[in-house]
Motif scaffolding. Structure first.
Motif, PDB file in Angstrom:
ATOM      1  N   PHE A 234       0.727  -1.220  -0.148  1.00 48.40           N
ATOM      2  CA  PHE A 234       0.022  -0.063  -0.072  1.00 48.40           C
ATOM      3  C   PHE A 234       0.739   1.253   0.001  1.00 48.40           C
ATOM      4  N   SER A 235       0.429   2.371  -0.795  1.00 43.37           N
ATOM      5  CA  SER A 235       1.002   3.748  -0.688  1.00 43.37           C
ATOM      6  C   SER A 235      -0.072   4.339  -0.039  1.00 43.37           C
ATOM      7  N   PHE A 241      -1.812   5.399  11.686  1.00 39.52           N
ATOM      8  CA  PHE A 241      -3.074   4.594  11.490  1.00 39.52           C
ATOM      9  C   PHE A 241      -2.656   3.232  11.943  1.00 39.52           C
ATOM     10  N   LYS A 242      -3.739   2.110  12.196  1.00 38.53           N
ATOM     11  CA  LYS A 242      -3.669   0.783  12.237  1.00 38.53           C
ATOM     12  C   LYS A 242      -4.741   0.023  11.669  1.00 38.53           C
ATOM     13  N   TYR A 265      -0.010  -0.646   9.449  1.00 37.92           N
ATOM     14  CA  TYR A 265       0.040   0.682  10.420  1.00 37.92           C
ATOM     15  C   TYR A 265       1.282   1.582  10.166  1.00 37.92           C
ATOM     16  N   ARG A 266       1.014   2.666  10.726  1.00 39.33           N
ATOM     17  CA  ARG A 266       2.229   3.679  10.687  1.00 39.33           C
ATOM     18  C   ARG A 266       2.175   4.586  12.119  1.00 39.33           C
ATOM     19  N   TYR A 267       3.140   4.460  12.708  1.00 33.31           N
ATOM     20  CA  TYR A 267       3.239   5.236  14.059  1.00 33.31           C
ATOM     21  C   TYR A 267       4.500   6.110  14.064  1.00 33.31           C
ATOM     22  N   ASN A 276       4.344  -0.588   8.551  1.00 37.08           N
ATOM     23  CA  ASN A 276       4.227  -1.948   7.688  1.00 37.08           C
ATOM     24  C   ASN A 276       3.151  -1.566   6.846  1.00 37.08           C
ATOM     25  N   LEU A 277       3.241  -1.639   5.588  1.00 40.37           N
ATOM     26  CA  LEU A 277       2.407  -1.067   4.692  1.00 40.37           C
ATOM     27  C   LEU A 277       2.418  -2.151   3.654  1.00 40.37           C
TER      28      LEU A 277
END
Length: 406
Positions: A234-235, A241-242, A265-267, A276-277
């Motif tokens: 994903f881009s 988000f999670k 997710y992105r933190y 992790n995309l």
């Protein structure tokens, strides 16, 4: 002389009859060299058998050419190496240190897993891994790597590290927690853990987008049946988000069945920064793939694009003569060929192999569709026979009825 000529004619006729069972063909050029590799494409997956056992390669003279079918997939080589913890101490600066004894003549190792007590939470600890040099002293194997635990909105723990493959008997591990808290080590495991990445091909597709009350759905259509795919990336422009991701394929009855779940997710917090995309799942062979991203009560993700990947399958030819070759497939009755090259291929150096590309798929002029059963070819005959039988039975019944009436 006559018998010999007749034998040749019969052999040629048999060869032509054999080719008539293969529906599809794709031409490809060979420029020479010790090996030539040809990657399979969507039309091959679509038209060949599921296990690709009906692939046949023919040379410029019509002769069958041996090949090796290579599936360049990811694999993990893993073996545990026994280790014993010794001399577990806390240093004056607050760091935790211990040694590992792998015994005499240990097997090669390249992976360390640390079993940190659940009492340690929300930490980031720097790890220094050293090996006892045979001439004395300690040599650094790995430095500057971190293990961590994040236990707030979600739980994430990472307590492993890879290092250059070694056969040292004694290792020394030093853990320095960022805030100076003592690290309680319950155990440690050493392994030979090698990840051999496969060769991937980015798969093109068209997308149909829909949504439910709690998710966004993207149906990917690769254009060809039985296309291999094992992960989607994903881009996303949403900053943090999670989200849960479910990947599905159509079942035999047309309903969607799940083949894998993941979390993207992105933190970027003070204690943890990471992302992790990618959603990975066991490889499937399908034309359509559904990717469902759940947002529940949040706003949907701002997904800019999705990319799909599948492992490459290639045909390897050894010492082919420069010329035009043909790949034929599409014979449901064909059995897998047995070539010596299939066993030899693993020992060939393909670093300098020439690469060729398949041309467009077209129906082979020699193909003859298998004939249907006689009753399917002539359905009217069966209906006529049934009608005649009914008329005959009616005549017999009428004759019997008249004889009784008289």
């Amino acid at each position: 002389m006559l018998a010999s000529s007749l034998s040749l004619l019969l052999a040629a006729a048999a060869a032509a009859a054999d080719l008539s069972a293969w529906r599809w063909r794709q031409d490809f050029p060979v420029t020479g060299g010790a090996q030539t590799v040809v990657a399979l494409d969507g039309p091959v997956y679509d038209g060949a058998k599921e296990d690709l056992s009906d692939l046949r390669v023919f040379g410029p003279g019509g002769e069958e050419i041996p090949y090796a079918l290579e599936a360049d997939v990811s694999r993990i080589e893993d073996a545990r190496v026994p280790a014993r913890i010794l001399n577990l101490v806390r240093l004056p600066d607050g760091a935790t240190r211990f040694e590992l004894d792998l015994g005499e003549h240990p097997a090669p190792h390249s992976y360390l897993f640390l079993d940190i007590s659940p009492e340690n939470r929300n930490y980031r600890a720097a790890v220094t891994l050293e090996a006892a040099h045979p001439d004395g002293g300690w040599a650094v194997l790995k430095d500057g790597i971190n293990i961590l635990d994040f236990s707030q909105d979600f739980h994430l723990r990472y307590s492993e590290l890879y290092y250059p493959e070694s056969d040292f008997r004694r290792l020394r591990v030093t853990l320095r927690e960022k805030d100076g808290a003592p690290m309680k080590v319950d155990g440690a495991w050493v392994r030979r853990h090698a990840h051999r990445p496969g060769m991937e091909l980015m798969t093109t597709f068209t997308t149909a987008k829909s949504s439910s009350a709690t998710s966004e759905i993207r149906d990917l259509d690769f254009g060809y049946d039985k296309t291999p795919v094992h992960r989607v990336a994903f881009s996303v422009s949403t900053p943090e988000f999670k989200r849960r991701v479910v990947v599905s394929v159509p079942g035999p009855d047309g309903t969607w069945r799940s083949v894998g779940e993941s979390v993207i997710y992105r933190y970027a917090s003070g204690r943890f920064s990471g992302s992790n995309l990618v959603a990975s799942f066991p490889e499937v062979r399908a034309r359509r793939l559904r990717v469902e991203v759940f947002h529940y009560d949040d706003r949907p993700l701002a997904v800019k694009s999705i990319t799909a990947f599948g492992y490459v399958r290639r045909l390897c030819l050894k010492d082919p003569k420069p010329d035009a070759y043909v790949l034929r497939y599409g014979n449901p009755a064909a059995a897998a060929p047995r070539y010596d090259l299939a066993a030899l291929s693993a020992y060939l150096d393909k670093s300098a192999a020439a690469e060729s590309k398949l041309g467009e798929r077209r129906e082979d002029s020699a193909y003859r569709a298998p004939s249907r059963p006689w009753n399917e070819e002539h359905p009217w005959a069966l209906r006529a026979a049934l009608a005649a039988a009914l008329l005959g039975l009616a005549a017999i019944v009428l004759r019997q009825w008249r004889s009784i009436a008289l």
